[in-house]
Motif scaffolding. Sequence first.
Motif, mmCIF file in Angstrom:
data_model
loop_
_atom_site.group_PDB
_atom_site.id
_atom_site.type_symbol
_atom_site.label_atom_id
_atom_site.label_comp_id
_atom_site.label_asym_id
_atom_site.label_seq_id
_atom_site.Cartn_x
_atom_site.Cartn_y
_atom_site.Cartn_z
ATOM 1 N N ARG A 139 108.099 172.301 75.041
ATOM 2 C CA ARG A 139 107.104 173.192 74.054
ATOM 3 C C ARG A 139 106.753 172.364 73.151
ATOM 4 O O ARG A 139 107.736 171.861 72.090
ATOM 5 N N THR A 142 102.587 173.927 76.038
ATOM 6 C CA THR A 142 104.021 173.363 76.499
ATOM 7 C C THR A 142 103.462 172.351 77.735
ATOM 8 O O THR A 142 102.654 172.594 78.444
ATOM 9 N N HIS A 177 100.758 173.194 80.407
ATOM 10 C CA HIS A 177 101.066 174.261 81.466
ATOM 11 C C HIS A 177 100.082 175.056 81.960
ATOM 12 O O HIS A 177 100.042 175.719 83.220
ATOM 13 N N ARG A 204 110.093 171.163 81.391
ATOM 14 C CA ARG A 204 108.966 171.643 80.429
ATOM 15 C C ARG A 204 109.277 171.265 79.035
ATOM 16 O O ARG A 204 110.504 171.429 78.542
#
Length: 161
Positions: A140, A146, A119, A138
């Motif tokens: 994590r 992420t 990210h 997304r």
Amino acid sequence: MEEARIERAGVADAGEILTVQRAAYVTEAQLHGDPFLPPLVESLDQIRKMIAESVVLKASVGPRIVGSVRGRFNERTCLVGRLVVVPDLQGRGIGEALMRALETEAAGRADACVLFTGHLSETDLRLYRRLGYAETHRERVADHVTLVHMRKPLTPATAPE
């Protein structure tokens, strides 16, 4: 700079691809605060196996390998991985050329290409968006990382020429 040639990598290229990969991922490791990112701990034997079992493209300038990307096929999807360019030549279109060549290769075998990146990797995210990839979700994976998953449909009308 002479234009980069894009072609299939051979098993004999594995050592140089590993060197390029490690050099390219050092900044990612620093960005994400993780020196153990998978591309940094991947072994030479793992890269040889990947070259033998999937599509691995290399970019060369003269005799030097300056980048690579890999694609594995899962039914009608191309799983894109390890797009790397040597740090001294980043930002010169080599990564984009590798991605377009992989998409061309995948167009006859896959309906879409999928990939993920960290990210915080804004340069990579901009490149993928410019190439037509859209974020799907997304994930994590650690307190500090992420993953941004992206997808691009491949159809005769949208495949690169």
